[in-house]
Design a protein around this motif. Sequence first.
Motif, PDB file in Angstrom:
ATOM      1  N   LYS A 133       1.293 -22.486 -22.253  1.00  0.00           N
ATOM      2  CA  LYS A 133      -0.054 -22.461 -21.366  1.00  0.00           C
ATOM      3  C   LYS A 133      -1.032 -23.629 -22.474  1.00  0.00           C
ATOM      4  CE  LYS A 133      -4.114 -20.531 -19.471  1.00  0.00           C
ATOM      5  NZ  LYS A 133      -4.259 -18.429 -19.650  1.00  0.00           N
ATOM      6  N   PRO A 134      -1.407 -24.537 -21.240  1.00  0.00           N
ATOM      7  CA  PRO A 134      -2.606 -25.741 -21.962  1.00  0.00           C
ATOM      8  C   PRO A 134      -3.635 -24.859 -22.605  1.00  0.00           C
ATOM      9  CG  PRO A 134      -1.545 -26.943 -20.021  1.00  0.00           C
ATOM     10  CD  PRO A 134      -1.472 -25.034 -20.711  1.00  0.00           C
ATOM     11  N   ILE A 135      -4.578 -25.516 -23.491  1.00  0.00           N
ATOM     12  CA  ILE A 135      -6.161 -25.127 -23.965  1.00  0.00           C
ATOM     13  C   ILE A 135      -7.062 -25.691 -22.870  1.00  0.00           C
ATOM     14  CG2 ILE A 135      -5.271 -25.207 -25.938  1.00  0.00           C
ATOM     15  CD1 ILE A 135      -7.103 -27.657 -26.777  1.00  0.00           C
ATOM     16  N   HIS A 136      -8.245 -25.656 -22.463  1.00  0.00           N
ATOM     17  CA  HIS A 136      -9.034 -26.529 -21.636  1.00  0.00           C
ATOM     18  C   HIS A 136      -9.601 -27.362 -22.186  1.00  0.00           C
ATOM     19  CE1 HIS A 136     -12.853 -26.492 -19.145  1.00  0.00           C
ATOM     20  NE2 HIS A 136     -12.362 -25.309 -18.885  1.00  0.00           N
ATOM     21  N   PRO A 137     -10.306 -28.362 -21.685  1.00  0.00           N
ATOM     22  CA  PRO A 137     -10.343 -29.900 -21.919  1.00  0.00           C
ATOM     23  C   PRO A 137     -11.472 -29.820 -22.835  1.00  0.00           C
ATOM     24  CG  PRO A 137      -9.730 -29.513 -19.862  1.00  0.00           C
ATOM     25  CD  PRO A 137      -9.577 -28.323 -19.843  1.00  0.00           C
ATOM     26  N   LYS A 138     -12.491 -28.443 -22.416  1.00  0.00           N
ATOM     27  CA  LYS A 138     -13.924 -28.219 -23.383  1.00  0.00           C
ATOM     28  C   LYS A 138     -13.446 -27.719 -24.789  1.00  0.00           C
ATOM     29  CE  LYS A 138     -18.301 -28.162 -23.803  1.00  0.00           C
ATOM     30  NZ  LYS A 138     -18.974 -29.747 -23.380  1.00  0.00           N
ATOM     31  N   LEU A 139     -11.955 -26.937 -24.323  1.00  0.00           N
ATOM     32  CA  LEU A 139     -12.057 -26.767 -26.040  1.00  0.00           C
ATOM     33  C   LEU A 139     -11.256 -27.344 -26.959  1.00  0.00           C
ATOM     34  CD1 LEU A 139     -11.682 -24.470 -28.285  1.00  0.00           C
ATOM     35  CD2 LEU A 139      -9.205 -23.625 -27.035  1.00  0.00           C
ATOM     36  N   ALA A 140     -10.368 -28.923 -26.347  1.00  0.00           N
ATOM     37  CA  ALA A 140      -9.789 -29.668 -26.567  1.00  0.00           C
ATOM     38  C   ALA A 140     -11.036 -30.664 -27.445  1.00  0.00           C
ATOM     39  CB  ALA A 140      -9.309 -30.356 -25.336  1.00  0.00           C
ATOM     40  N   LEU A 141     -12.481 -31.101 -26.209  1.00  0.00           N
ATOM     41  CA  LEU A 141     -12.763 -31.855 -26.930  1.00  0.00           C
ATOM     42  C   LEU A 141     -13.760 -31.378 -28.217  1.00  0.00           C
ATOM     43  CD1 LEU A 141     -14.855 -34.382 -26.432  1.00  0.00           C
ATOM     44  CD2 LEU A 141     -16.792 -32.580 -25.121  1.00  0.00           C
ATOM     45  N   THR A 142     -14.197 -30.028 -27.740  1.00  0.00           N
ATOM     46  CA  THR A 142     -14.046 -29.544 -29.766  1.00  0.00           C
ATOM     47  C   THR A 142     -13.709 -29.979 -30.805  1.00  0.00           C
ATOM     48  OG1 THR A 142     -15.905 -27.716 -28.120  1.00  0.00           O
ATOM     49  CG2 THR A 142     -15.533 -27.081 -30.710  1.00  0.00           C
ATOM     50  N   TRP A 143     -12.234 -29.203 -30.546  1.00  0.00           N
ATOM     51  CA  TRP A 143     -10.922 -29.511 -31.428  1.00  0.00           C
ATOM     52  C   TRP A 143     -11.134 -30.922 -31.890  1.00  0.00           C
ATOM     53  CZ3 TRP A 143      -6.495 -25.652 -29.817  1.00  0.00           C
ATOM     54  CH2 TRP A 143      -7.003 -24.703 -30.138  1.00  0.00           C
ATOM     55  N   LEU A 144     -10.931 -32.205 -30.774  1.00  0.00           N
ATOM     56  CA  LEU A 144     -10.824 -32.870 -31.514  1.00  0.00           C
ATOM     57  C   LEU A 144     -11.633 -33.787 -31.783  1.00  0.00           C
ATOM     58  CD1 LEU A 144      -9.225 -35.901 -31.301  1.00  0.00           C
ATOM     59  CD2 LEU A 144     -10.318 -36.402 -28.595  1.00  0.00           C
ATOM     60  N   ARG A 145     -13.038 -33.152 -31.709  1.00  0.00           N
ATOM     61  CA  ARG A 145     -14.317 -33.592 -32.818  1.00  0.00           C
ATOM     62  C   ARG A 145     -13.960 -33.077 -34.247  1.00  0.00           C
ATOM     63  NH1 ARG A 145     -17.894 -32.811 -29.213  1.00  0.00           N
ATOM     64  NH2 ARG A 145     -19.424 -34.056 -28.678  1.00  0.00           N
ATOM     65  N   GLU A 146     -13.530 -31.816 -34.170  1.00  0.00           N
ATOM     66  CA  GLU A 146     -13.338 -31.448 -35.177  1.00  0.00           C
ATOM     67  C   GLU A 146     -12.656 -31.539 -35.956  1.00  0.00           C
ATOM     68  OE1 GLU A 146     -12.527 -26.852 -37.101  1.00  0.00           O
ATOM     69  OE2 GLU A 146     -13.182 -27.053 -35.424  1.00  0.00           O
ATOM     70  N   LEU A 147     -11.658 -32.546 -36.275  1.00  0.00           N
ATOM     71  CA  LEU A 147     -10.518 -33.296 -36.476  1.00  0.00           C
ATOM     72  C   LEU A 147     -10.913 -34.339 -36.914  1.00  0.00           C
ATOM     73  CD1 LEU A 147      -7.726 -31.288 -34.436  1.00  0.00           C
ATOM     74  CD2 LEU A 147      -7.643 -31.177 -36.673  1.00  0.00           C
ATOM     75  N   THR A 148     -11.577 -34.683 -36.285  1.00  0.00           N
ATOM     76  CA  THR A 148     -12.386 -36.657 -36.293  1.00  0.00           C
ATOM     77  C   THR A 148     -12.592 -36.488 -37.488  1.00  0.00           C
ATOM     78  OG1 THR A 148     -11.918 -36.704 -33.462  1.00  0.00           O
ATOM     79  CG2 THR A 148     -13.203 -38.361 -35.222  1.00  0.00           C
ATOM     80  N   LEU A 149     -13.554 -35.198 -37.743  1.00  0.00           N
ATOM     81  CA  LEU A 149     -13.888 -35.224 -38.244  1.00  0.00           C
ATOM     82  C   LEU A 149     -13.618 -35.060 -40.340  1.00  0.00           C
ATOM     83  CD1 LEU A 149     -17.715 -33.183 -37.603  1.00  0.00           C
ATOM     84  CD2 LEU A 149     -17.213 -35.309 -38.052  1.00  0.00           C
ATOM     85  N   ILE A 150     -12.869 -34.548 -40.039  1.00  0.00           N
ATOM     86  CA  ILE A 150     -12.096 -34.234 -41.018  1.00  0.00           C
ATOM     87  C   ILE A 150     -11.037 -35.520 -41.913  1.00  0.00           C
ATOM     88  CG2 ILE A 150      -9.452 -33.009 -41.757  1.00  0.00           C
ATOM     89  CD1 ILE A 150     -10.571 -30.373 -39.951  1.00  0.00           C
ATOM     90  N   LEU A 151     -10.764 -35.873 -40.310  1.00  0.00           N
ATOM     91  CA  LEU A 151      -9.841 -37.925 -40.372  1.00  0.00           C
ATOM     92  C   LEU A 151     -11.168 -38.973 -41.370  1.00  0.00           C
ATOM     93  CD1 LEU A 151      -7.488 -38.944 -37.813  1.00  0.00           C
ATOM     94  CD2 LEU A 151      -6.858 -38.565 -40.229  1.00  0.00           C
ATOM     95  N   GLN A 152     -11.730 -38.291 -41.079  1.00  0.00           N
ATOM     96  CA  GLN A 152     -13.462 -39.179 -41.794  1.00  0.00           C
ATOM     97  C   GLN A 152     -13.074 -39.261 -42.824  1.00  0.00           C
ATOM     98  OE1 GLN A 152     -17.529 -38.583 -40.550  1.00  0.00           O
ATOM     99  NE2 GLN A 152     -17.550 -40.591 -39.854  1.00  0.00           N
ATOM    100  N   GLU A 153     -13.293 -38.078 -43.605  1.00  0.00           N
ATOM    101  CA  GLU A 153     -13.317 -37.773 -44.760  1.00  0.00           C
ATOM    102  C   GLU A 153     -12.650 -38.457 -45.577  1.00  0.00           C
ATOM    103  OE1 GLU A 153     -13.632 -36.351 -49.217  1.00  0.00           O
ATOM    104  OE2 GLU A 153     -15.128 -36.306 -47.449  1.00  0.00           O
ATOM    105  N   LYS A 282     -11.429 -48.207 -33.719  1.00  0.00           N
ATOM    106  CA  LYS A 282     -11.646 -49.154 -35.315  1.00  0.00           C
ATOM    107  C   LYS A 282     -11.562 -48.283 -36.675  1.00  0.00           C
ATOM    108  CE  LYS A 282     -13.668 -52.810 -38.249  1.00  0.00           C
ATOM    109  NZ  LYS A 282     -15.080 -53.716 -37.825  1.00  0.00           N
ATOM    110  N   ASN A 283     -12.508 -47.075 -36.252  1.00  0.00           N
ATOM    111  CA  ASN A 283     -13.211 -46.465 -37.032  1.00  0.00           C
ATOM    112  C   ASN A 283     -13.466 -44.459 -36.270  1.00  0.00           C
ATOM    113  OD1 ASN A 283     -15.286 -46.425 -36.574  1.00  0.00           O
ATOM    114  ND2 ASN A 283     -15.503 -47.745 -37.347  1.00  0.00           N
ATOM    115  N   THR A 284     -12.841 -43.712 -37.516  1.00  0.00           N
ATOM    116  CA  THR A 284     -13.588 -42.840 -36.582  1.00  0.00           C
ATOM    117  C   THR A 284     -14.583 -42.669 -36.190  1.00  0.00           C
ATOM    118  OG1 THR A 284     -14.269 -41.887 -38.759  1.00  0.00           O
ATOM    119  CG2 THR A 284     -11.857 -41.152 -38.736  1.00  0.00           C
ATOM    120  N   GLN A 285     -15.417 -43.035 -36.070  1.00  0.00           N
ATOM    121  CA  GLN A 285     -17.072 -43.148 -36.525  1.00  0.00           C
ATOM    122  C   GLN A 285     -17.318 -43.472 -34.373  1.00  0.00           C
ATOM    123  OE1 GLN A 285     -19.645 -41.542 -37.892  1.00  0.00           O
ATOM    124  NE2 GLN A 285     -21.113 -42.273 -36.082  1.00  0.00           N
TER     125      GLN A 285
END
Length: 494
Positions: A133-153, A282-285
């Motif tokens: 079952k897919p996750i909701h887009p709003k939850l996906a948005l939250t998770w994508l931001r969180e993972l992008t911050l990890i990638l930024q490090e 170009k980058n995570t920012q």
Amino acid sequence: MSICINPHCSERNNHRDMLFCRTCGSELLLQGSYRVKTKLGGGGFGETYELADKNGKRKVLKVLIDERPKAIELFKREAEVLKVLNHPGIPKVEENGYFLYLPRNTQKHLHCLIMEKIEGLNLSKYIQQQENKPIHPKLALTWLRELTLILQEVHSQHFFHRDIKPSNIMLRADGRLALIDFGTVREVTKTYVAKKAAGDITGIISSGYTPIEQINGQAVQQSDFFALGRTFIYLLTGKSPSQLYEPCTNVLEWRYLTPEISPEFADILDEMMAHSAYQRPKNTQIILQKLDAIDTALPSAINVKRLTKKAVKQESQIKKGIRYANAWMRFLAYLTDLIILFFIGIFFGGCAAYLAYSTGFITESENLFDIGGIVWISSVCGFFPILFSLITSPEEIGTIDIVASLFGIIINWLYFISFEMSAKKATPGKQSLDIHITDLSQNKISFVQANIRYWTKSLSISLLMIGFLITAFTRKRQGLHDIFAKTIITKKFN
């Protein structure tokens, strides 16, 4: 218990107070502080264990078994990278976390790495637990931001991961995400650039998630964005990106499966998955800025909190063992299956009687009810009616009785075997109560396991239901047949 990590030891389990393995003599107290408690997994390259330090804090031990220089290089690199990176979404490794271990009676050292234990499920297993079952887009948005911050490090330290995919992202019990498996990380240095230009870079390929430049040994930091975008396609659709790829058009057809996603969010994901690395952010920012600029057409933040809490609650239930179906629920499911078999037995019993009479197998009309009844009873009760007759009145059993009983037993056997090893992972009785049968890794069971369950369950019934009764006392609510077949009965989460 204290486990010996010597891969050549024949009996690796030892008492928790022992200092040396009773079988091979290898040391059990690693680095003078750690004892291995449980084996978590293993494969061709290495083994993973859970260990505890002097204070009882649990950590993960990775032991490299592969002796090839390239494998050792990747293993050492993972240790070095994790020491440098500092983010709550990345496993921590202490300064002395990497060490060499020499088992007894050998000159070959084992490369070992102790790191923080990330409690939870990887996102691949999480989606599977949700029955894709897919996750909701709003939850996906939250998770994508969180993972992008990890990638930024990661990227800020001039590294790139090279193997982002759902199985390498962990959902913790508190709802936070963590990125794991840094064995494929590369550092962007002059040496790397020179090797890349010469085509001397090892390709890391995960089907559906690896961009074309990385397949060709030319990975860049934007390659991580491609893999991250593909990961969210899987989370938002419940389907592997390989299933959605159209080779003729070189396009990933996925948007029609996510009607609730905003066009702006979908555009970001498509940009991250652009065929050319030059066309990606170009980058995570830049990714973070675009995520912040998405309009508020998606559900409110309250819904995100609710969705996240649901994921955390389910993970907490899994960890606490609440997912295992209890004895009463299993009994009701079995009773439902017997009722279904009651009607199946009547149908096939009538068919068997008609066929036997029309072909001349039986000539006396009164035998019609006998053969139909035997098929019916055997369809419901398996081999117990014929077994009871053999014990009480063997002289009255004829060829017709044996053939009819075998036919009914086959119906009963096919019913349980076919449903339990199917994609539904459950008989209709269990499906009606939202419980299913899996192996210990939550995968559907094999033909062999289904047969072991069937015949051991029959033995349980013949032993006055003792095999069923122990479900009330075992930690995973396993009956005798579950223990023998290495299966579990779990309650599905909605």
